[in-house]
Design an enzyme around this catalytic site. Structure first.
Site, PDB file in Angstrom:
ATOM      1  N   PHE A  69       0.859  -1.191   0.000  1.00 31.84           N
ATOM      2  CA  PHE A  69       0.000   0.000   0.000  1.00 31.84           C
ATOM      3  C   PHE A  69       0.889   1.233   0.000  1.00 31.84           C
ATOM      4  CE2 PHE A  69      -2.575   3.496   1.328  1.00 31.84           C
ATOM      5  CZ  PHE A  69      -3.788   3.264   0.707  1.00 31.84           C
ATOM      6  N   ASP A 109       9.269   2.941   1.675  1.00 36.13           N
ATOM      7  CA  ASP A 109       8.120   3.731   2.104  1.00 36.13           C
ATOM      8  C   ASP A 109       7.962   3.526   3.608  1.00 36.13           C
ATOM      9  OD1 ASP A 109       5.591   4.605   2.846  1.00 36.13           O
ATOM     10  OD2 ASP A 109       4.613   3.898   1.012  1.00 36.13           O
ATOM     11  N   LYS A 122       2.630  11.185   7.308  1.00 37.24           N
ATOM     12  CA  LYS A 122       1.852  10.933   8.527  1.00 37.24           C
ATOM     13  C   LYS A 122       2.386  11.655   9.765  1.00 37.24           C
ATOM     14  CE  LYS A 122       0.131   6.381   7.008  1.00 37.24           C
ATOM     15  NZ  LYS A 122      -1.282   6.588   6.725  1.00 37.24           N
TER      16      LYS A 122
END
Ligand code: IF1
Length: 400
Positions: free
Chosen positions: A140, A225, A254
């Site tokens: 993802f 990531d 985030k």
């Protein structure tokens, strides 16, 4: 207005691209959130690890308010007095020479993909428009058209083609599969150190290290990531540090803003990130002074409150306690730091109903991939709060 009213407004006027739990949050502080009826919940999702520092952290709030009074947006057509300090502090904290700020995680991933392609043409000598990037099944990395090209989740992908050429997908956790997929045109390998959305999937020990060696040997960039795993979530600043791997590029987002504001970045050394020339990439909001001030405070909190160490210690305790819960439904408890997944057996009929039962008991958690309950509270949680939650979790994991 009560809970029902808010929900019905949302259902009437908003696109239905989510299926949230029916809790309408009004305010939050630290590890706790409060709904419109004043009911208190322990947040075990942390906005998918965006609020590692805890909700509405006073130091970050202060940075936001002070900066908002001065200047919020200049665009990159002009310079501002926060961005240079953000760059410097990020570099000192991560050991990368440079960074490129964006807003959402997906934008930072796109930035890294563009960078890899540019490197392939300018440095490696791949014929133009032939660059390939290797990704892993179950990944993802966001929702843009290029990124969903290499999603293996039909729901995220199937109705949204045509797709972007230049991506190859291999099994996650299998370094040999990556080596086999490399061609003279391979620019980069893009991976998550732990697949969060994939269900807190932890690859075999040595995987990242081996992939890093393969990349080096074949003149291929390794890009990790760490949007979800980074910034102390898994018990180190970056999850890749568990294998002493320093990728050519690390992508963060985030918790870079402690949840106040979308801030993301690509980290790399000058030999790579220095390849972008004026005009080749950018964003109206990327690197704005409000974002930079918020990010500086968010990084400071991670350092000063030693959130990585906290995550490691409390994560170990929480996971141990969860593993000891006798339950007919639990297949496996796994995680690193305070990124923990409880995988249920197929017979448990899905994780969603357990999350709803936890909500009843004042704990907010979210299922991922049908069968996994994710426990990822803000890293400022303490042992007493974990001990408060455990009996309720035990009860819920034993419902019929
Ligand atoms: C949603 C998931 C988590 C990410 C990694 C990039 C991005 C994400 C490793 C993109 C974002 C989010 C998006 C959010 C839910 C959430 C999620 F379940 F969907 F997969 F955390 F596990 N790389 N993950 O985890 O960052 O552009 O969203 O800022 O609702 O889609 P973004």
């Amino acid at each position: 207005m009560n809970t029902k009213d808010f929900i019905s407004l949302e259902e009437q006027y908003g696109a239905h691209n989510y299926h949230p739990l029916d809790v309408v949050i009004e305010r939050a502080e630290g590890v706790w959130v409060y709904d419109v009826d004043g009911k208190q919940y322990l947040d075990c999702l942390s906005a998918y690890s965006a609020v590692n520092q805890g909700h509405v952290h006073p130091e970050i709030l202060n940075a936001l308010l002070e900066q908002a009074k001065k200047v919020t947006l200049t665009s990159r057509a002009f310079r501002n007095d926060q961005l240079p300090l953000f760059y410097k502090e990020l570099s000192e904290m991560t050991g990368y020479e440079m960074s490129l700020p964006m807003n959402s995680g997906a934008e930072a991933v796109e930035t890294a993909l563009k960078l890899a392609r540019k490197w392939a043409y300018q440095v490696k000598g791949v014929p133009r428009h032939r660059a390939e990037i290797i990704t892993a099944a179950g990944n993802f990395h966001g929702r843009t058209l290029a990124i969903i090209t290499f999603s293996t989740e039909p729901l995220y992908r199937d109705d949204f083609g045509p797709f972007t050429p230049g991506f190859v997908t291999v099994a996650y956790g299998d370094a040999d599969a990556i080596e086999k997929a490399i061609t003279p045109n391979t620019a980069a390998v893009l991976l998550e150190p732990i697949q969060g959305e994939g269900g807190v999937i932890i690859p075999p020990v040595g995987y990242l290290k081996k992939v890093a060696e393969i990349c080096k040997k074949n003149n291929v960039l390794l890009m990790l990531d760490e949007i979800q795993t980074g910034l102390a979530r898994t018990g180190k600043l970056f999850a890749a540090q568990y294998e002493d791997v320093r990728p050519d590029a690390t992508i963060i987002g985030k918790a870079l803003s402690g949840g106040f504001y979308p801030v993301s970045a690509v980290l790399a050394d000058k030999a790579l990130l220095g390849l972008f020339k004026p005009g080749e990439h950018g964003s109206t909001f990327g690197g704005n002074p409000l974002a930079a001030a918020v990010a500086r405070a968010s990084l400071r909190v991670i350092r000063e409150e030693k959130l990585a160490e906290r995550s490691q210690q409390l994560g170990e305790y929480f996971m141990e306690q969860l593993s000891e819960i006798p339950s007919p439904h639990v297949k496996e408890v796994r995680g690193k730091g305070l990124l923990i997944g409880v995988e249920l057996r197929p017979e448990a009929k899905g994780a969603r109903r357990f999350c709803e039962a936890l909500q009843e008991k004042g704990i907010l958690a979210k299922e991922t991939h049908e069968n996994v309950i994710r426990f990822a509270p803000p890293l400022v949680i303490d042992k007493e709060t974990i001990d408060w939650a455990l009996p309720s979790i035990r009860d819920v994991l034993n419902v019929k």
